[in-house]
Design a protein around this motif. Structure first.
Motif, PDB file in Angstrom:
ATOM      1  N   ILE A 114       2.639  -5.030 -11.523  1.00 47.92           N
ATOM      2  CA  ILE A 114       1.276  -4.366 -11.074  1.00 47.92           C
ATOM      3  C   ILE A 114       0.506  -5.383 -10.131  1.00 47.92           C
ATOM      4  O   ILE A 114       0.883  -6.179 -10.217  1.00 47.92           O
ATOM      5  N   GLY A 115       0.033  -5.039  -9.241  1.00 51.38           N
ATOM      6  CA  GLY A 115      -0.766  -5.537  -8.286  1.00 51.38           C
ATOM      7  C   GLY A 115       0.621  -6.001  -6.680  1.00 51.38           C
ATOM      8  O   GLY A 115       0.877  -4.716  -5.930  1.00 51.38           O
ATOM      9  N   TRP A 116      -0.171  -6.858  -5.782  1.00 51.61           N
ATOM     10  CA  TRP A 116       0.576  -6.949  -4.689  1.00 51.61           C
ATOM     11  C   TRP A 116       1.844  -7.495  -4.584  1.00 51.61           C
ATOM     12  O   TRP A 116       2.595  -8.757  -4.689  1.00 51.61           O
ATOM     13  N   ASN A 117       2.289  -7.111  -3.410  1.00 50.49           N
ATOM     14  CA  ASN A 117       4.237  -7.005  -2.817  1.00 50.49           C
ATOM     15  C   ASN A 117       4.195  -6.012  -1.956  1.00 50.49           C
ATOM     16  O   ASN A 117       3.795  -5.809  -1.200  1.00 50.49           O
ATOM     17  N   GLN A 118       5.423  -7.051  -1.156  1.00 45.61           N
ATOM     18  CA  GLN A 118       5.113  -6.920   0.321  1.00 45.61           C
ATOM     19  C   GLN A 118       6.307  -5.951   0.218  1.00 45.61           C
ATOM     20  O   GLN A 118       7.370  -5.734  -0.449  1.00 45.61           O
ATOM     21  N   ILE A 119       5.834  -5.460   1.708  1.00 45.17           N
ATOM     22  CA  ILE A 119       6.936  -3.936   2.343  1.00 45.17           C
ATOM     23  C   ILE A 119       7.529  -5.095   3.308  1.00 45.17           C
ATOM     24  O   ILE A 119       7.235  -5.445   3.776  1.00 45.17           O
ATOM     25  N   SER A 120       9.577  -4.438   3.447  1.00 49.68           N
ATOM     26  CA  SER A 120       9.541  -5.535   4.697  1.00 49.68           C
ATOM     27  C   SER A 120      10.791  -3.816   5.107  1.00 49.68           C
ATOM     28  O   SER A 120      10.960  -2.995   4.590  1.00 49.68           O
ATOM     29  N   ASN A 121      11.167  -4.141   6.597  1.00 52.35           N
ATOM     30  CA  ASN A 121      12.496  -3.341   6.863  1.00 52.35           C
ATOM     31  C   ASN A 121      12.367  -1.606   6.963  1.00 52.35           C
ATOM     32  O   ASN A 121      12.269  -0.780   6.738  1.00 52.35           O
ATOM     33  N   LEU A 122      10.755  -2.194   7.804  1.00 49.78           N
ATOM     34  CA  LEU A 122       9.869  -0.933   7.730  1.00 49.78           C
ATOM     35  C   LEU A 122      10.722   0.170   8.761  1.00 49.78           C
ATOM     36  O   LEU A 122      10.776  -0.731  10.420  1.00 49.78           O
ATOM     37  N   LYS A 123      10.685   0.807   8.645  1.00 48.43           N
ATOM     38  CA  LYS A 123      11.851   2.049  10.216  1.00 48.43           C
ATOM     39  C   LYS A 123      11.007   3.613  10.008  1.00 48.43           C
ATOM     40  O   LYS A 123      11.961   4.633   9.732  1.00 48.43           O
ATOM     41  N   SER A 124       9.864   4.015  10.100  1.00 49.29           N
ATOM     42  CA  SER A 124       8.862   5.154  10.365  1.00 49.29           C
ATOM     43  C   SER A 124       7.187   5.083  11.445  1.00 49.29           C
ATOM     44  O   SER A 124       7.477   4.279  11.224  1.00 49.29           O
ATOM     45  N   GLY A 125       7.533   6.139  11.761  1.00 49.90           N
ATOM     46  CA  GLY A 125       6.550   5.841  12.559  1.00 49.90           C
ATOM     47  C   GLY A 125       5.694   5.555  11.474  1.00 49.90           C
ATOM     48  O   GLY A 125       4.108   5.666  11.991  1.00 49.90           O
ATOM     49  N   LEU A 126       5.321   5.873   9.897  1.00 49.39           N
ATOM     50  CA  LEU A 126       4.294   6.246   9.182  1.00 49.39           C
ATOM     51  C   LEU A 126       3.787   4.308   9.437  1.00 49.39           C
ATOM     52  O   LEU A 126       2.650   4.446   8.483  1.00 49.39           O
ATOM     53  N   PHE A 127       4.535   3.671   9.619  1.00 47.81           N
ATOM     54  CA  PHE A 127       4.181   1.825   9.584  1.00 47.81           C
ATOM     55  C   PHE A 127       3.420   1.608  10.624  1.00 47.81           C
ATOM     56  O   PHE A 127       4.429   0.557  11.507  1.00 47.81           O
ATOM     57  N   GLU A 128       3.838   2.385  11.866  1.00 40.24           N
ATOM     58  CA  GLU A 128       2.956   2.042  13.036  1.00 40.24           C
ATOM     59  C   GLU A 128       2.185   1.128  13.207  1.00 40.24           C
ATOM     60  O   GLU A 128       1.046   1.451  12.007  1.00 40.24           O
ATOM     61  N   GLY A 129       1.930  -0.495  13.714  1.00 38.81           N
ATOM     62  CA  GLY A 129       0.599  -1.443  14.044  1.00 38.81           C
ATOM     63  C   GLY A 129       1.217  -1.550  12.426  1.00 38.81           C
ATOM     64  O   GLY A 129       0.268  -2.447  12.186  1.00 38.81           O
ATOM     65  N   ILE A 130       1.859  -1.578  11.245  1.00 34.92           N
ATOM     66  CA  ILE A 130       2.436  -2.319  10.354  1.00 34.92           C
ATOM     67  C   ILE A 130       3.019  -3.848  10.182  1.00 34.92           C
ATOM     68  O   ILE A 130       4.018  -3.140  10.882  1.00 34.92           O
ATOM     69  N   SER A 131       3.134  -4.545   9.674  1.00 36.67           N
ATOM     70  CA  SER A 131       3.442  -5.611  10.407  1.00 36.67           C
ATOM     71  C   SER A 131       4.526  -5.968   8.744  1.00 36.67           C
ATOM     72  O   SER A 131       4.635  -5.404   7.871  1.00 36.67           O
ATOM     73  N   GLU A 132       5.544  -6.898   9.587  1.00 41.39           N
ATOM     74  CA  GLU A 132       6.811  -7.317   8.734  1.00 41.39           C
ATOM     75  C   GLU A 132       6.904  -7.290   7.504  1.00 41.39           C
ATOM     76  O   GLU A 132       5.375  -8.645   7.927  1.00 41.39           O
ATOM     77  N   ASN A 133       6.382  -7.784   6.730  1.00 36.35           N
ATOM     78  CA  ASN A 133       5.963  -8.171   5.280  1.00 36.35           C
ATOM     79  C   ASN A 133       4.751  -7.779   4.431  1.00 36.35           C
ATOM     80  O   ASN A 133       4.105  -8.939   3.977  1.00 36.35           O
ATOM     81  N   GLU A 134       4.399  -6.834   5.102  1.00 33.12           N
ATOM     82  CA  GLU A 134       2.812  -6.620   4.729  1.00 33.12           C
ATOM     83  C   GLU A 134       2.052  -6.654   3.383  1.00 33.12           C
ATOM     84  O   GLU A 134       3.695  -6.336   2.072  1.00 33.12           O
ATOM     85  N   PHE A 135       1.241  -6.503   2.555  1.00 36.56           N
ATOM     86  CA  PHE A 135       1.093  -6.123   0.970  1.00 36.56           C
ATOM     87  C   PHE A 135       0.880  -5.164   0.679  1.00 36.56           C
ATOM     88  O   PHE A 135      -0.105  -4.800   1.369  1.00 36.56           O
ATOM     89  N   MET A 136       1.226  -4.453   0.505  1.00 41.09           N
ATOM     90  CA  MET A 136       0.433  -3.012  -0.685  1.00 41.09           C
ATOM     91  C   MET A 136       0.068  -3.388  -2.009  1.00 41.09           C
ATOM     92  O   MET A 136       1.384  -4.135  -2.890  1.00 41.09           O
ATOM     93  N   TYR A 137       0.144  -2.605  -2.368  1.00 42.08           N
ATOM     94  CA  TYR A 137      -1.019  -2.739  -3.747  1.00 42.08           C
ATOM     95  C   TYR A 137       0.305  -1.619  -4.651  1.00 42.08           C
ATOM     96  O   TYR A 137      -0.226  -0.323  -4.544  1.00 42.08           O
ATOM     97  N   LEU A 138       0.716  -2.223  -5.623  1.00 50.09           N
ATOM     98  CA  LEU A 138       1.489  -1.359  -6.917  1.00 50.09           C
ATOM     99  C   LEU A 138       1.531  -1.522  -8.291  1.00 50.09           C
ATOM    100  O   LEU A 138       1.124  -2.283  -8.264  1.00 50.09           O
ATOM    101  N   VAL A 139       2.217  -0.112  -9.273  1.00 52.25           N
ATOM    102  CA  VAL A 139       1.952  -0.169 -10.658  1.00 52.25           C
ATOM    103  C   VAL A 139       2.484   1.017 -10.416  1.00 52.25           C
ATOM    104  O   VAL A 139       2.556   2.715 -10.929  1.00 52.25           O
TER     105      VAL A 139
END
Length: 197
Positions: A114-139
């Motif tokens: 539960i909480g914030w974790n980083q996303i990396s290895n971003l490979k899609s137009g879905l992540f346009e403008g999103i930095s490597e190792n950006e934090f997202m909220y997960l549960v």
């Protein structure tokens, strides 16, 4: 732009609807096949337990509709997991779009994550403008292992796929609607995707 959020009784749909409204779009909540098929974009949310969510999909025959959709579809959290082959949660057969089986985190880590974790290895137009190792909220207590369809990776005891894509189907394990500015950007990117099927 017609955006439909699939309303099958297993999603935190109001927060997604509000997040889309903040981007300047209106989303329709529906479980009607005709409404879903005529959408420009479809969002498939999910909160709760996999086997009961699949039962609800089967009861409304949405389990037959979703895999045949041709427009961009975004599965969120449990929605993403149900797009996979299967889930260990409730020994559930999924919709079989992503060729991976969802498994439970080992007891070496605190479950659920539960909480914030980083996303990396971003490979899609879905992540346009999103930095490597950006934090997202997960549960979540279950995850999709790394596979060829992974378009983002997170680490929690092990590395796992925090986003998936195959053709017009996208899935994110995190909650973009709860992930601040970066999450809003991902929803905006999804809305702006052009169909490629």
């Amino acid at each position: 732009m017609k955006i439909v959020i699939i309303n099958y009784g297993a999603g935190n749909i109001q927060s997604i609807k509000f997040a889309i409204k903040r981007l300047g779009f209106e989303a329709i909540l529906s479980d009607e096949e005709a409404e879903i098929r005529t959408a420009d974009k479809v969002i498939f949310p999910g909160v709760g337990e996999a086997s009961s969510a699949m039962q609800k999909l089967r009861a409304s025959e949405l389990d037959k509709v979703i895999p045949t959709l041709k427009q961009p579809v975004l599965g969120i959290c449990l929605g993403m997991q149900l797009l996979c082959n299967s889930s260990e949660e409730g020994n559930t057969k999924g919709l079989g779009i992503f060729d991976v089986d969802v498994v439970k985190f080992s007891n070496r880590v605190k479950v659920p994550q539960i909480g914030w974790n980083q996303i990396s290895n971003l490979k899609s137009g879905l992540f346009e403008g999103i930095s490597e190792n950006e934090f997202m909220y997960l549960v979540h207590s279950f995850y999709a292992p790394l596979c060829k369809e992974a378009i983002a990776i997170s680490e929690y005891g092990i590395q796992y796929a925090s986003a998936l894509q195959k053709d017009n189907f996208y899935g994110v394990q995190f909650h973009p609607e709860k992930s601040s500015t970066a999450g809003a950007q991902i929803l905006k990117n999804f809305i702006n995707l052009t169909s490629h099927v």
